[in-house]
Design a protein around this motif. Structure first.
Motif, short mmCIF file in Angstrom:
data_model
loop_
_atom_site.label_atom_id
_atom_site.label_comp_id
_atom_site.label_asym_id
_atom_site.label_seq_id
_atom_site.Cartn_x
_atom_site.Cartn_y
_atom_site.Cartn_z
N MET A 71 0.87 -1.31 -0.09
CA MET A 71 0.04 0.02 0.04
C MET A 71 0.83 1.23 0.05
N ASN A 72 1.97 1.05 0.12
CA ASN A 72 3.00 2.36 0.17
C ASN A 72 3.63 2.49 -1.24
N LYS A 73 3.64 1.46 -2.27
CA LYS A 73 3.82 1.70 -3.37
C LYS A 73 3.27 2.89 -4.19
N THR A 74 4.03 3.64 -5.01
CA THR A 74 3.31 5.14 -5.41
C THR A 74 3.26 4.82 -6.92
N ILE A 75 2.59 5.84 -7.49
CA ILE A 75 2.61 6.25 -8.71
C ILE A 75 2.74 8.05 -8.72
N THR A 76 3.33 8.41 -9.83
CA THR A 76 3.43 10.09 -10.07
C THR A 76 2.56 10.12 -10.91
N TYR A 77 1.38 10.98 -10.93
CA TYR A 77 0.54 11.27 -11.75
C TYR A 77 0.89 12.25 -12.83
N THR A 78 0.81 12.00 -14.00
CA THR A 78 0.87 12.71 -15.14
C THR A 78 -0.28 12.60 -16.17
N ARG A 79 -0.82 13.58 -16.61
CA ARG A 79 -1.95 13.51 -17.60
C ARG A 79 -1.69 12.48 -18.63
N ALA A 80 -0.37 12.69 -19.30
CA ALA A 80 -0.08 11.87 -20.51
C ALA A 80 -0.10 10.38 -20.11
N ALA A 81 0.48 10.05 -18.82
CA ALA A 81 0.53 8.40 -18.55
C ALA A 81 -0.77 8.11 -18.18
N TYR A 82 -1.78 8.76 -17.24
CA TYR A 82 -2.65 8.20 -16.54
C TYR A 82 -4.14 8.56 -16.78
N TYR A 83 -4.12 9.78 -17.36
CA TYR A 83 -5.79 10.56 -17.23
C TYR A 83 -6.59 9.28 -18.27
N ARG A 84 -7.80 9.21 -17.50
CA ARG A 84 -9.16 8.48 -17.87
C ARG A 84 -10.24 9.39 -17.94
N ASP A 85 -10.78 9.23 -18.72
CA ASP A 85 -12.30 9.98 -18.77
C ASP A 85 -13.27 9.44 -17.76
N GLY A 86 -14.12 10.33 -17.15
CA GLY A 86 -15.12 9.99 -16.22
C GLY A 86 -14.72 10.43 -14.86
N SER A 87 -15.51 9.60 -13.91
CA SER A 87 -15.48 10.19 -12.60
C SER A 87 -14.16 10.15 -11.97
N GLY A 88 -13.75 10.72 -10.68
CA GLY A 88 -12.84 10.98 -9.94
C GLY A 88 -12.47 12.05 -9.71
N GLU A 89 -11.06 12.26 -8.91
CA GLU A 89 -10.64 13.44 -8.64
C GLU A 89 -9.22 13.43 -9.04
N ILE A 90 -8.64 12.50 -9.19
CA ILE A 90 -7.18 12.44 -9.40
C ILE A 90 -6.78 12.95 -10.80
N ILE A 91 -7.73 12.93 -11.95
CA ILE A 91 -7.65 13.52 -13.18
C ILE A 91 -7.39 15.18 -12.96
N ASN A 92 -7.84 15.81 -11.79
CA ASN A 92 -7.59 17.28 -11.64
C ASN A 92 -6.20 17.52 -10.87
N SER A 93 -5.59 16.40 -10.57
CA SER A 93 -4.01 16.67 -9.86
C SER A 93 -3.23 17.28 -11.12
N LYS A 94 -2.34 18.08 -10.53
CA LYS A 94 -1.25 18.39 -11.12
C LYS A 94 -0.05 17.44 -11.71
N ASP A 95 0.33 17.40 -12.76
CA ASP A 95 1.52 16.63 -13.08
C ASP A 95 2.53 16.65 -12.08
N GLY A 96 2.97 15.17 -11.55
CA GLY A 96 3.85 15.31 -10.49
C GLY A 96 3.30 14.89 -9.14
N THR A 97 1.89 14.97 -8.96
CA THR A 97 1.27 14.75 -7.65
C THR A 97 1.48 13.12 -7.57
N VAL A 98 1.97 12.70 -6.23
CA VAL A 98 2.17 11.29 -5.92
C VAL A 98 1.05 10.80 -5.23
#
Length: 203
Positions: free
Chosen positions: A40-67
């Motif tokens: 559960m301590n494993k991480t991803i570093t969000y970037t829109r290019a790598a992780y964006y998915r249409d639809g519901s949620g809050e992570i898509i509104n994160s800045k690139d680099g958010t862990v």
């Protein structure tokens, strides 16, 4: 549910091994923690290019680099039906745990597709969620907290207020649904399936 049940079993097995280790003569050496399947301590570093998915949620509104940790992903998936979290966890763990769980509770409609199931199978899932979240399993309270504090409140929570609910909503085209545990004096399970394209207070 299927993943958090497996993760809880893993933690229980590690705790047992740790206790047995320290109960034996180990010359004072520290217990070596095993590599967890469910880290559960494993991480991803969000970037829109790598992780964006249409639809519901809050992570898509994160800045690139958010862990985000995997614990965060599980919480977001349950709390706001986050599609990024779902995508990452599905990629990591696949459907094996879901399929095994569905077979164990007789939820046969889940074996055809993970996007469609019957109301009766939904109730079987809710019963398993209730039993899990009321247990002393490692991630039981985590799951219950995420579902009780769900961001979506339009169907079941608004209808049964002030009773608390642990619920999970789902949306797709012409499909707006909710299923949950209502913590009344005698707790009960309810699932609502509609063909609404979205939920609002009037509906």
């Amino acid at each position: 549910l299927s993943l958090l049940m497996a993760a809880s079993d893993e933690e229980a097995n590690i705790a047992k091994a740790r206790a047995e280790y320290y109960a034996s003569d180990n010359s004072g050496a520290l217990f070596e923690e095993p590599v967890r399947i469910f880290d559960m301590n494993k991480t991803i570093t969000y970037t829109r290019a790598a992780y964006y998915r249409d639809g519901s949620g809050e992570i898509i509104n994160s800045k690139d680099g958010t862990v985000y940790t995997y614990r965060d992903l599980f919480y977001h998936l349950l709390h706001c039906s986050d599609n990024v979290a779902y995508s990452v966890l599905m990629s990591e763990y696949g459907k094996e745990y879901l399929t095994s769980f569905a077979k164990s509770i007789g939820a046969s409609s889940l074996l055809d597709t993970d996007a469609t199931f019957t109301a009766s199978d939904g109730i079987k899932i809710l019963k398993a969620i209730y039993e899990f979240t009321e247990s002393d399993a490692y991630y039981a309270s985590f799951m219950k907290d995420a579902m009780v504090n769900s961001r979506h409140t339009l169907l079941i929570p608004d209808s049964v207020s002030p009773a608390n609910t642990a619920h999970k909503y789902g949306w797709d085209t012409d499909s707006y649904c909710d299923m949950g545990i209502v913590y009344a004096d005698s707790p009960y399970l309810v699932i609502i399936m509609t063909n609404y394209d979205e939920g609002n207070q009037a509906k």
